[in-house]
Scaffold this motif. Structure first.
Motif, PDB file in Angstrom:
ATOM      1  N   ASP A 102       0.858  -1.186   0.000  1.00  0.00           N
ATOM      2  CA  ASP A 102       0.000   0.000   0.000  1.00  0.00           C
ATOM      3  C   ASP A 102       0.898   1.242   0.000  1.00  0.00           C
ATOM      4  O   ASP A 102       2.118   1.126  -0.093  1.00  0.00           O
TER       5      ASP A 102
ATOM      6  N   THR B 273      -0.562  -2.186 -10.413  1.00  0.00           N
ATOM      7  CA  THR B 273      -1.526  -1.116 -10.677  1.00  0.00           C
ATOM      8  C   THR B 273      -2.300  -0.723  -9.420  1.00  0.00           C
ATOM      9  O   THR B 273      -2.483   0.458  -9.136  1.00  0.00           O
ATOM     10  N   ARG B 274      -2.748  -1.717  -8.662  1.00  0.00           N
ATOM     11  CA  ARG B 274      -3.576  -1.414  -7.490  1.00  0.00           C
ATOM     12  C   ARG B 274      -2.802  -0.673  -6.409  1.00  0.00           C
ATOM     13  O   ARG B 274      -3.374   0.091  -5.636  1.00  0.00           O
TER      14      ARG B 274
ATOM     15  N   GLY C 235      -3.606   3.112  -6.092  1.00  0.00           N
ATOM     16  CA  GLY C 235      -4.445   3.087  -4.897  1.00  0.00           C
ATOM     17  C   GLY C 235      -4.050   4.236  -3.998  1.00  0.00           C
ATOM     18  O   GLY C 235      -2.930   4.747  -4.085  1.00  0.00           O
ATOM     19  N   ARG C 236      -4.967   4.675  -3.147  1.00  0.00           N
ATOM     20  CA  ARG C 236      -4.623   5.754  -2.219  1.00  0.00           C
ATOM     21  C   ARG C 236      -4.858   5.278  -0.802  1.00  0.00           C
ATOM     22  O   ARG C 236      -5.891   4.692  -0.504  1.00  0.00           O
ATOM     23  N   SER C 237      -3.908   5.548   0.074  1.00  0.00           N
ATOM     24  CA  SER C 237      -4.118   5.298   1.487  1.00  0.00           C
ATOM     25  C   SER C 237      -3.179   6.215   2.266  1.00  0.00           C
ATOM     26  O   SER C 237      -2.349   6.906   1.685  1.00  0.00           O
TER      27      SER C 237
ATOM     28  N   ILE D 105       0.067  -6.475  -2.565  1.00  0.00           N
ATOM     29  CA  ILE D 105      -1.322  -6.162  -2.199  1.00  0.00           C
ATOM     30  C   ILE D 105      -2.158  -7.386  -1.838  1.00  0.00           C
ATOM     31  O   ILE D 105      -3.109  -7.270  -1.063  1.00  0.00           O
TER      32      ILE D 105
ATOM     33  N   HIS E  22      -3.391  -7.688   1.808  1.00  0.00           N
ATOM     34  CA  HIS E  22      -4.615  -7.068   2.329  1.00  0.00           C
ATOM     35  C   HIS E  22      -5.842  -7.898   2.002  1.00  0.00           C
ATOM     36  O   HIS E  22      -6.793  -7.955   2.772  1.00  0.00           O
ATOM     37  N   TYR E  23      -5.822  -8.544   0.851  1.00  0.00           N
ATOM     38  CA  TYR E  23      -6.964  -9.386   0.483  1.00  0.00           C
ATOM     39  C   TYR E  23      -7.058 -10.586   1.434  1.00  0.00           C
ATOM     40  O   TYR E  23      -8.140 -10.973   1.868  1.00  0.00           O
TER      41      TYR E  23
ATOM     42  N   ARG F  26      -5.947 -10.739   4.531  1.00  0.00           N
ATOM     43  CA  ARG F  26      -6.401 -10.275   5.848  1.00  0.00           C
ATOM     44  C   ARG F  26      -7.909 -10.054   5.856  1.00  0.00           C
ATOM     45  O   ARG F  26      -8.572 -10.301   6.851  1.00  0.00           O
ATOM     46  N   GLU F  27      -8.412  -9.572   4.745  1.00  0.00           N
ATOM     47  CA  GLU F  27      -9.833  -9.284   4.632  1.00  0.00           C
ATOM     48  C   GLU F  27     -10.639 -10.589   4.657  1.00  0.00           C
ATOM     49  O   GLU F  27     -11.658 -10.698   5.327  1.00  0.00           O
TER      50      GLU F  27
ATOM     51  N   PRO G  40     -10.326  -9.322  -3.251  1.00  0.00           N
ATOM     52  CA  PRO G  40     -10.863 -10.063  -2.105  1.00  0.00           C
ATOM     53  C   PRO G  40     -11.798 -11.180  -2.588  1.00  0.00           C
ATOM     54  O   PRO G  40     -11.788 -12.280  -2.050  1.00  0.00           O
ATOM     55  N   ASP G  41     -12.549 -10.857  -3.623  1.00  0.00           N
ATOM     56  CA  ASP G  41     -13.507 -11.818  -4.131  1.00  0.00           C
ATOM     57  C   ASP G  41     -12.818 -13.069  -4.687  1.00  0.00           C
ATOM     58  O   ASP G  41     -13.200 -14.200  -4.386  1.00  0.00           O
TER      59      ASP G  41
ATOM     60  N   ARG H 213     -11.301 -15.070  -1.932  1.00  0.00           N
ATOM     61  CA  ARG H 213     -12.340 -15.799  -1.203  1.00  0.00           C
ATOM     62  C   ARG H 213     -12.732 -17.055  -1.969  1.00  0.00           C
ATOM     63  O   ARG H 213     -12.820 -18.146  -1.409  1.00  0.00           O
TER      64      ARG H 213
ATOM     65  N   PRO I 175     -23.077 -13.180  -6.326  1.00  0.00           N
ATOM     66  CA  PRO I 175     -23.943 -12.015  -6.479  1.00  0.00           C
ATOM     67  C   PRO I 175     -24.594 -12.009  -7.867  1.00  0.00           C
ATOM     68  O   PRO I 175     -24.046 -12.580  -8.813  1.00  0.00           O
TER      69      PRO I 175
END
Ligand SMILES: Cc1ncc(C[n+]2csc(CCOP(=O)(O)OP(=O)(O)O)c2C)c(N)n1
Ligand code: SF4
Ligand code: SF4
Lengths: 586, 276
Positions: free
Chosen positions: A128, A156-157, A161-163, A232, A235-236, A238-239, A305-306, A309, A324
């Protein structure tokens, strides 16, 4: 801050003095951000290899320096990169490779972590923005301490990405000056053999350092599942699996393999979650550590994350989530050339000439899509001219062979292709689409624009003079808004034996200045709904609900976006397209 | 207790200001005291393609990406994008969309049936909040401030105080458009729903005719005019340099060749096709 801004911040804090780059998504903003800091010489180079050469030279001269590029840029710079690893550094040298998994804006999704392994240089992978700042800063320390270039790989992410980041003050690196050392800096075989040993020895030293725990973070978990990850995907993970044990690696070459072994021993099942290739997974396997990875997580495209998962669901760790509802059907929306883009009309003419078109990379690559559909190949930056020479040599093209190449791309790596065309007297036409900028990446200056990164004036490469000096005899400059001139120019060029060059001379409508000329409009009752104008693919030309003859739709122009380039008006056989103010005139 | 993570997805068309709006929102959420992560994709997509930005905020945010079906709020700057991204909502998630239509050139391409691929049916959007944000922004002083209207609505839907958003607008947008953006935000913030009906006008249905070219070869003098001007590029000159149809299926029956041929060598015959 974005990841790119954070890389720039980290480099600034580390006292970077020279930064060179060639633009390329998603790396471009690093240099643009660095240019805003004082005491940093940030500059665009004609291509990535030159950028790395400049950075390496600055490093040997004692300055902390940086070269930034997109992943495919490292292919161009690879020659220098591989041997720079032998040479080592003076001031710290950091190379940024911004990879693009998912190919949001790229021609491939190669995994540049392998370059670090191939060259034998340290590899850092931020997850990040704060990571990007911290690791860029650390990269300079590693570079100097271990006397090696360091590769920092973002994706790219991370780049876009911004944080939150916690900026720190700049520490000026001590000025070392150039230390003459031919045994180290002149890679004759005898010297290179010694440097190769030094390279292997320093990697081992760095691995020992990494084993001590620097650059690894362990999240404790219960004893069922352990995950090794970097970048990155951390983070996925951890999520998706907040309770799993996680070993997050910031330094992924050399790998702290004993540290990983100790981590692995705590769990019943060990996973590796990484984007693209099984870089870590294979390294673990080679060290006798059985980990599950690419069996569940895709080797193509981005993770999310998807996707993570779903991977863990396939591995039996999670219940398969409810899928979904699919998105309702809607219209596709591919990118298009801008209203009034000077690249459009030349391709319309090429299509009419039934030319076989070797294309290149830039905005004009969009001319490969319907309705222009006038580009037949596009591989890598600068390849068009050489490919055209080959197509002509094959004898099987079945039409005039034309290479189309943008100004920035021509100066990046097209010049040698043209040299080849002259040298072999190939029967090709080279169409240089000179819009005075590097448009695709947002409008950066290059050696042909007459300005530097900060906008200060510079001498501009004279394209006509350059082509002439290479030995091209027929060179024509044409106005791409003049259909007649374009047709005649391209007809003359393609009819000629031997190489010919046609150069278009209208600036990009978006950069450096937005061009908004007087807009045009369609006189409704003159339009015969033939839609010839729609072949241009100008986004300002739209359908109306009004119809003519068998309910065919007439056309209208969105006056708020039309740039007044006049091309559609030249095409219209019914004379229905006129400048806005003239409506009502006879 | 750590605040739960929420997700807002912004979507629109390149050039609409989606990225700027998401920067305003991210800054505002930071000022509200949240941890914020944002992920956007630009590059190719800036050339009139789809632009999205993911925003996740809460006590502590891990992933910046919102999985399909997990957005608390989708903000669409354009009608077709509202449809495209509507399924990113949670079942109880909300969707705000500008009523603006931006027809992509590809949707105009099927000139034969000229059915536009542009969506007309609103039913899939369910309980979306659709507003004419562009018109509201125009009234506020600048059409381009439509994003701020949508942010005004979003800030109310997320039940967040308005001051951090105003501060963020002041800090983020250029001075010249600041007043218009603040006014647009205020207009969005105080908007009352339901604002408007949803459906876009239904497109006329395509005619069922087939077109055929009759070419009087003897009259053709090889001038090439029809070949060059056929919008569908159906024609070519054969080995004897006479006009010939190469792609009969592409002909839309526009009659341009018939009208332009100086020697009246071409006739376009259109026949009704029986509906199956
Ligand atoms: C090796 C490499 N470096 C950088 C890029 C990124 N890139 C794609 S197109 C482009 C610029 C093209 O500029 P130009 O040729 O002038 O065409 P324009 O977009 O202005 O029409 C760049 C830098 C790339 N694809 N490959
Ligand atoms: S003059 Fe015609 S082609 Fe040029 S920008 Fe306007 S509508 Fe497009
Ligand atoms: S080219 Fe002219 S007549 Fe044909 S559709 Fe376009 S505006 Fe109408």
């Amino acid at each position: 801050m974005s990841g790119n801004e954070a890389v720039a911040r980290g480099a600034y804090e580390a006292g970077v003095r020279v930064a060179a780059a060639y633009p390329g998504t998603p790396s471009t903003e690093i240099l643009e951000a660095l240019a805003t800091y004082p005491s940093v010489d940030a500059r665009w180079s004609p291509n990535e290899k030159v950028a790395l050469d400049v950075a390496l030279g600055a490093s040997l001269g004692g300055a902390r320096s940086l070269a930034a590029m997109k992943h495919v840029g490292l292919n161009v710079a690879a020659d220098t990169f591989m041997t720079a690893a032998y040479v080592g550094v003076g001031g710290g040298l950091v190379v940024i490779s911004a990879d693009d998994p998912g190919m949001h804006s790229s021609q491939n999704e190669q995994d540049n972590r392998f370059f670090a392994r191939l060259a034998g240089v340290p590899l850092l992978e931020p997850a990040d923005s704060e990571d990007a700042r911290r690791l860029t800063r650390a990269a300079f320390e590693i570079s100097e301490e271990f006397d090696t270039p360091v590769l920092l790989r973002t994706t790219t992410r991370v780049a876009h990405g911004r944080s939150l980041v916690q900026p720190a003050e700049r520490t000026e690196a001590p000025a070392r000056g150039f230390q003459r050392d031919r045994a180290k800096y002149v890679m004759l075989p005898a010297n290179a053999r010694r440097r190769r040993l030094a390279l292997l020895e320093r990697l081992e030293r760095l691995r020992v350092r990494a084993e001590e725990g620097a650059f690894t973070t362990e999240i404790e978990g219960d004893s069922t599942v352990g995950v090794v990850t970097s970048g990155i995907p951390y983070h996925y993970v951890r999520e998706v699996l907040p309770d799993a044990g996680v070993l997050r690696l910031a330094l992924t070459n050399p790998l702290p393999i004993e540290r990983i072994r100790a981590f692995a021993a705590k769990f019943e099942r060990l996973f590796v979650v990484e984007e693209l290739e099984p870089f870590l997974e294979d390294a673990l396997a080679a060290a006798g550590l059985r980990a599950e990875g690419k069996a569940f997580f895709p080797r193509t495209g981005e993770l999310s994350p998807d996707v993570v998962r779903q991977g863990f669901a396939r591995a039996g760790l999670l219940a398969a989530g409810t899928v979904p509802a699919a998105a309702p059907a809607t219209t596709p929306r591919p990118p298009v050339l801008c209203p009034g883009c000077p690249h459009s009309a030349p391709f319309l003419v090429l299509r009419r000439l039934n030319a076989v078109v070797a294309g290149d990379i830039g905005c004009y690559t969009l001319a490969a899509l319907e309705p222009l559909a006038a580009m037949d190949t596009c591989i890598a930056m600068g390849s068009s001219i050489g490919m055209a020479v080959g197509l002509a040599a094959s004898g099987g093209a079945g039409g005039p062979v034309v290479a189309t190449i943008g100004d920035s791309t021509f100066l990046h790596s097209g010049v040698q292709g043209l040299m080849e065309a002259v040298y072999s007297q190939a029967d090709i036409t080279v169409l240089i689409l000179d819009n005075g900028t590097t448009a695709m990446t947002g409008g950066q200056h290059h050696p042909g624009t007459g300005a530097a990164l900060d906008g200060s004036p510079r001498p501009a490469v004279d394209l006509v003079g350059l082509c002439r000096s290479l030995g091209v005899e027929q060179i024509e400059v044409v106005d791409p808004y003049d259909m007649g001139a374009l047709e005649r120019g391209l007809e003359r060029a393609t009819a000629r034996r031997g190489p010919a060059v046609v150069i278009t001379n209208r600036p990009c409508v978006e950069a450096p200045v937005k061009i908004r000329d007087h807009p045009f409009e369609v006189i409704d009752d003159r339009c015969i709904a033939c839609q010839l104008c729609m072949n241009l693919d100008c986004p300002s030309l739209l359908w109306t609900d009004a119809t003519w003859h068998e309910d065919r739709r007439r056309v209208e122009i969105d006056g708020s976006t039309c740039t007044g380039c006049t091309v559609c008006a030249q095409l219209c056989p019914a004379g229905a397209i006129v400048p806005l103010a003239m409506v009502g005139a006879p | 207790m750590i605040a739960a993570t929420r997700g807002v997805l912004l979507a629109g068309v390149g050039g609409q200001g989606v990225i700027l709006a998401s920067h305003i929102a991210a800054e505002a959420l930071l000022r509200c005291g949240f941890d914020v992560k944002q992920s956007e994709v630009h590059g190719m997509s800036q050339r009139g393609g789809v632009v999205t930005s993911h925003l996740r905020f809460g006590g502590q945010v891990a992933s910046p990406l919102i999985a399909p079906g997990e957005a608390d709020l989708v903000i669409a700057f354009e009608w077709a994008e509202a449809l495209r991204w509507s399924s990113h909502r949670r079942p109880e998630g909300k969707l705000v969309s500008d009523r603006r239509r931006i027809l992509p050139p590809v949707a105009c391409l099927d000139r034969r049936g000229w059915a536009s691929a542009y969506p007309a049916d609103a039913s899939a959007l369910g309980d979306a909040l659709v507003v004419d944000a562009t018109a509201i922004a125009r009234e506020a002083g600048n059409e381009k401030a439509a994003g701020s209207v949508l942010l005004g609505i979003a800030s109310a839907l997320l039940e967040l105080p308005e001051q951090p958003w105003q501060e963020s607008i002041v800090a983020t947008v250029p001075t010249k458009t600041r007043a218009a953006n603040l006014a647009a935000f205020a207009a969005g913030r105080t908007l009352h729903f339901p604002a408007a009906e949803l459906a876009a006008p239904a497109p006329p249905s395509p005619p069922l005719v087939r077109h055929r070219l009759e070419i009087e070869t003897a009259w053709c003098k090889s001038c090439d005019i029809c070949v060059r001007l056929c919008p569908e590029r159906c024609l070519t000159l054969d080995a004897a340099l006479k006009a010939k149809v190469v792609d009969p299926d592409a002909c839309t029956g526009c009659r341009l060749c018939e009208m332009l041929c100086p020697d009246f060598a071409i006739t376009v015959v259109s026949e009704e096709v029986a509906v199956a």
